[in-house]
Design a protein around this motif. Structure first.
Motif, PDB file in Angstrom:
ATOM      1  N   LEU A  48       0.936  -0.852  -0.015  1.00 54.10           N
ATOM      2  CA  LEU A  48       0.141  -0.172   0.072  1.00 54.10           C
ATOM      3  C   LEU A  48       1.217   1.523  -0.345  1.00 54.10           C
ATOM      4  CD1 LEU A  48      -2.807   1.201   0.383  1.00 54.10           C
ATOM      5  CD2 LEU A  48      -2.353   0.869   2.880  1.00 54.10           C
ATOM      6  N   GLN A  49       1.859   1.091   1.047  1.00 49.43           N
ATOM      7  CA  GLN A  49       2.910   1.884   0.927  1.00 49.43           C
ATOM      8  C   GLN A  49       3.796   2.282   0.012  1.00 49.43           C
ATOM      9  OE1 GLN A  49       6.258   3.253   1.284  1.00 49.43           O
ATOM     10  NE2 GLN A  49       6.753   0.289   0.528  1.00 49.43           N
ATOM     11  N   PHE A  50       3.852   1.612  -1.222  1.00 48.80           N
ATOM     12  CA  PHE A  50       5.362   1.100  -2.352  1.00 48.80           C
ATOM     13  C   PHE A  50       3.899   1.953  -3.292  1.00 48.80           C
ATOM     14  CE2 PHE A  50       7.036   0.149  -6.469  1.00 48.80           C
ATOM     15  CZ  PHE A  50       8.093   0.469  -6.077  1.00 48.80           C
ATOM     16  N   PHE A  51       2.572   1.773  -3.540  1.00 47.65           N
ATOM     17  CA  PHE A  51       2.533   2.836  -4.597  1.00 47.65           C
ATOM     18  C   PHE A  51       1.316   3.341  -4.271  1.00 47.65           C
ATOM     19  CE2 PHE A  51       3.121  -1.847  -5.838  1.00 47.65           C
ATOM     20  CZ  PHE A  51       3.539  -1.878  -7.157  1.00 47.65           C
ATOM     21  N   ARG A  52       1.124   4.481  -3.457  1.00 48.97           N
ATOM     22  CA  ARG A  52       0.855   5.436  -2.907  1.00 48.97           C
ATOM     23  C   ARG A  52       1.451   6.321  -4.158  1.00 48.97           C
ATOM     24  NH1 ARG A  52       4.976   5.431   0.126  1.00 48.97           N
ATOM     25  NH2 ARG A  52       6.162   7.515   0.605  1.00 48.97           N
ATOM     26  N   ASP A  53       0.381   7.263  -4.494  1.00 45.57           N
ATOM     27  CA  ASP A  53       0.908   8.667  -5.239  1.00 45.57           C
ATOM     28  C   ASP A  53       0.082   9.522  -5.269  1.00 45.57           C
ATOM     29  OD1 ASP A  53       1.983   9.195  -7.888  1.00 45.57           O
ATOM     30  OD2 ASP A  53       0.428   8.212  -9.511  1.00 45.57           O
ATOM     31  N   PRO A  54       0.598  10.333  -4.125  1.00 44.08           N
ATOM     32  CA  PRO A  54      -0.571  11.659  -3.755  1.00 44.08           C
ATOM     33  C   PRO A  54      -0.244  12.514  -5.236  1.00 44.08           C
ATOM     34  CG  PRO A  54       1.865  11.489  -3.076  1.00 44.08           C
ATOM     35  CD  PRO A  54       1.932   9.725  -3.374  1.00 44.08           C
ATOM     36  N   ALA A  55      -1.232  13.448  -5.066  1.00 45.11           N
ATOM     37  CA  ALA A  55      -1.303  14.344  -5.939  1.00 45.11           C
ATOM     38  C   ALA A  55      -0.391  15.890  -5.350  1.00 45.11           C
ATOM     39  CB  ALA A  55      -2.674  14.989  -5.713  1.00 45.11           C
ATOM     40  N   ARG A  56       0.377  16.522  -6.671  1.00 44.52           N
ATOM     41  CA  ARG A  56       1.783  17.579  -5.732  1.00 44.52           C
ATOM     42  C   ARG A  56       1.296  18.951  -7.343  1.00 44.52           C
ATOM     43  NH1 ARG A  56       6.113  14.276  -4.393  1.00 44.52           N
ATOM     44  NH2 ARG A  56       5.082  12.323  -2.118  1.00 44.52           N
ATOM     45  N   VAL A  57       1.772  19.248  -5.441  1.00 47.01           N
ATOM     46  CA  VAL A  57       1.062  21.189  -7.146  1.00 47.01           C
ATOM     47  C   VAL A  57       2.976  21.502  -7.237  1.00 47.01           C
ATOM     48  CG1 VAL A  57       0.900  24.040  -5.912  1.00 47.01           C
ATOM     49  CG2 VAL A  57      -0.552  21.323  -5.028  1.00 47.01           C
ATOM     50  N   SER A  92      21.593  13.443 -10.507  1.00 45.95           N
ATOM     51  CA  SER A  92      20.242  12.181 -10.112  1.00 45.95           C
ATOM     52  C   SER A  92      19.179  11.979  -8.783  1.00 45.95           C
ATOM     53  CB  SER A  92      21.480  11.659 -10.022  1.00 45.95           C
ATOM     54  OG  SER A  92      22.135  10.929 -11.339  1.00 45.95           O
ATOM     55  N   VAL A  93      18.578  11.204  -8.814  1.00 45.25           N
ATOM     56  CA  VAL A  93      17.433  11.079  -7.849  1.00 45.25           C
ATOM     57  C   VAL A  93      17.296   9.704  -7.616  1.00 45.25           C
ATOM     58  CG1 VAL A  93      15.316  11.442  -6.400  1.00 45.25           C
ATOM     59  CG2 VAL A  93      16.323  13.210  -7.651  1.00 45.25           C
ATOM     60  N   PHE A  94      17.850   8.984  -6.363  1.00 46.11           N
ATOM     61  CA  PHE A  94      17.875   7.708  -5.692  1.00 46.11           C
ATOM     62  C   PHE A  94      16.543   7.426  -5.225  1.00 46.11           C
ATOM     63  CE2 PHE A  94      18.247   4.641  -2.842  1.00 46.11           C
ATOM     64  CZ  PHE A  94      18.240   3.254  -3.667  1.00 46.11           C
ATOM     65  N   MET A  95      15.755   6.479  -5.737  1.00 45.48           N
ATOM     66  CA  MET A  95      14.692   6.331  -4.894  1.00 45.48           C
ATOM     67  C   MET A  95      14.998   4.846  -4.098  1.00 45.48           C
ATOM     68  SD  MET A  95      11.390   7.232  -7.544  1.00 45.48           S
ATOM     69  CE  MET A  95      13.094   6.506  -9.333  1.00 45.48           C
ATOM     70  N   ASN A  96      14.459   5.262  -2.439  1.00 45.06           N
ATOM     71  CA  ASN A  96      14.382   3.504  -1.890  1.00 45.06           C
ATOM     72  C   ASN A  96      13.359   2.841  -1.577  1.00 45.06           C
ATOM     73  OD1 ASN A  96      12.967   4.606   0.006  1.00 45.06           O
ATOM     74  ND2 ASN A  96      15.108   5.997   0.966  1.00 45.06           N
ATOM     75  N   VAL A  97      12.481   1.592  -1.547  1.00 41.46           N
ATOM     76  CA  VAL A  97      11.145   1.048  -1.604  1.00 41.46           C
ATOM     77  C   VAL A  97      10.095   1.765  -1.012  1.00 41.46           C
ATOM     78  CG1 VAL A  97      12.700  -1.461  -2.639  1.00 41.46           C
ATOM     79  CG2 VAL A  97      11.884  -0.784   0.239  1.00 41.46           C
ATOM     80  N   PHE A  98      11.154   2.783   0.030  1.00 43.59           N
ATOM     81  CA  PHE A  98       9.911   3.357   0.650  1.00 43.59           C
ATOM     82  C   PHE A  98       9.164   4.601   0.054  1.00 43.59           C
ATOM     83  CE2 PHE A  98      11.916   0.295   4.002  1.00 43.59           C
ATOM     84  CZ  PHE A  98      10.888   0.260   4.290  1.00 43.59           C
ATOM     85  N   ASN A  99       9.858   5.255  -0.889  1.00 42.52           N
ATOM     86  CA  ASN A  99       9.645   6.276  -1.574  1.00 42.52           C
ATOM     87  C   ASN A  99       8.806   6.070  -2.464  1.00 42.52           C
ATOM     88  OD1 ASN A  99      13.036   7.381  -1.546  1.00 42.52           O
ATOM     89  ND2 ASN A  99      11.818   8.312  -0.854  1.00 42.52           N
TER      90      ASN A  99
END
Length: 223
Positions: A48-57, A92-99
Motif C-alpha cells: 500500500l505504501q509503495f504504490f501510494r501516489d499523492p497529488a502534488r502542486v 540524479s534522484v535515487f528512490m528506495n523502496v519506501f519512496n
C-alpha cells in the motif's frame, strides 16, 4: 500555484493488482491461520505504501526544473548526455523502496524521443547504474527551446520500467508520465548554464521540489 488535474489519486493504478492480490491472500490466511496472517497484513501495508501516489502542486517558474521523483540526490555533475548528444549537467534522484515511485515530467514541453535500453540491475545508487542498468530515456524540448532529458533507471530489485509518454506528446511540468517498481533512480540532464538548486544528500519530492533553473538564454540546439 497551478494544480493540474491528477489522474491517479492516492494509489497508483500500477499497484491495484498487487494490492488486491495481497489483501485477498491476507484474508484467506486470516481464516485458516490467524497467527500467521500478521505477516501477510504487514506485507499488504508495505504494498500500500509503495504504490501510494499523492497529488502534488508545482511551484511557479517557467525555467524551473522539477524533481521527477521522490528520493535523495546522489549526483550533481557535468557530463555528456548520450541521449541528446550534448554536454549537460546531470542531477540524479535515487528512490528506495519506501519512496513514492510515480515519475513526473521535470519541465513543460514536447516529447522529442523516447528510447528503451535493456541492461543490468546494479544498485541504482551507484554511478555506473546510469549507463549500464536497464533504462528508459525521454528527451523533452521546452517552449523556450531548452532540451531536458529524463532517464528512468532500474535498480537492484526493480524489474519493470513503465513510461506512458510518446514522441510528439505535450507534457506539463509535474505531469505523471511513468512508474518504476521497487527501488530505482531518475537522471535528469540539463543544458549547460543551468543553475542547480540541490546538493548531494538532499531529500526531494516529485513535482514539489525544484532541482534547478534553466538558463534564460538557449545555449544549445541538440535534440
Amino acid at each position: 500555484m497551478n494544480k493540474p488535474p491528477y489522474p491517479h489519486p492516492l494509489i497508483a493504478r500500477e499497484g491495484w493488482p498487487f494490492l488486491a492480490g495481497i489483501v485477498i491472500i491476507s484474508v484467506l490466511v486470516s481464516i485458516w491461520w490467524p497467527g500467521v496472517s500478521i505477516i501477510f497484513w504487514l506485507l499488504s501495508l508495505f504494498v500500500l505504501q509503495f504504490f501510494r501516489d499523492p497529488a502534488r502542486v508545482a511551484p511557479e517558474g517557467e525555467l524551473a526544473v522539477l524533481s521527477p521523483a521522490d528520493g535523495r540526490i546522489v549526483a550533481v555533475e557535468e557530463v555528456h548526455d548520450p541521449y541528446a548528444n550534448r554536454e549537460a549537467i546531470k542531477i540524479s534522484v535515487f528512490m528506495n523502496v519506501f519512496n513514492v515511485h510515480s515519475n513526473r515530467a521535470p519541465v513543460k514541453g514536447t516529447v522529442v524521443s523516447v528510447n528503451y535500453f535493456a541492461g543490468k540491475f546494479f544498485n541504482a545508487a551507484l554511478d555506473k547504474a546510469s549507463l549500464e542498468n536497464e533504462r528508459n530515456a525521454m528527451v523533452v524540448r521546452t517552449p523556450e527551446g531548452h532540451v531536458v532529458t529524463a532517464v528512468q533507471v532500474a535498480g537492484l530489485v526493480a524489474k519493470r520500467i513503465l513510461c506512458y509518454a510518446k514522441p510528439g506528446d505535450a507534457l506539463y511540468a509535474g505531469q505523471r508520465y511513468g512508474f518504476i517498481r521497487f527501488g530505482s533512480r531518475v537522471d535528469v540532464y540539463l543544458p549547460p548554464g543551468s543553475r542547480p538548486r540541490v546538493a548531494i544528500g538532499d531529500k526531494v519530492q516529485a513535482t514539489s521540489t525544484t532541482l534547478a533553473d534553466l538558463p534564460a538564454a538557449v545555449l544549445e540546439q541538440q535534440s
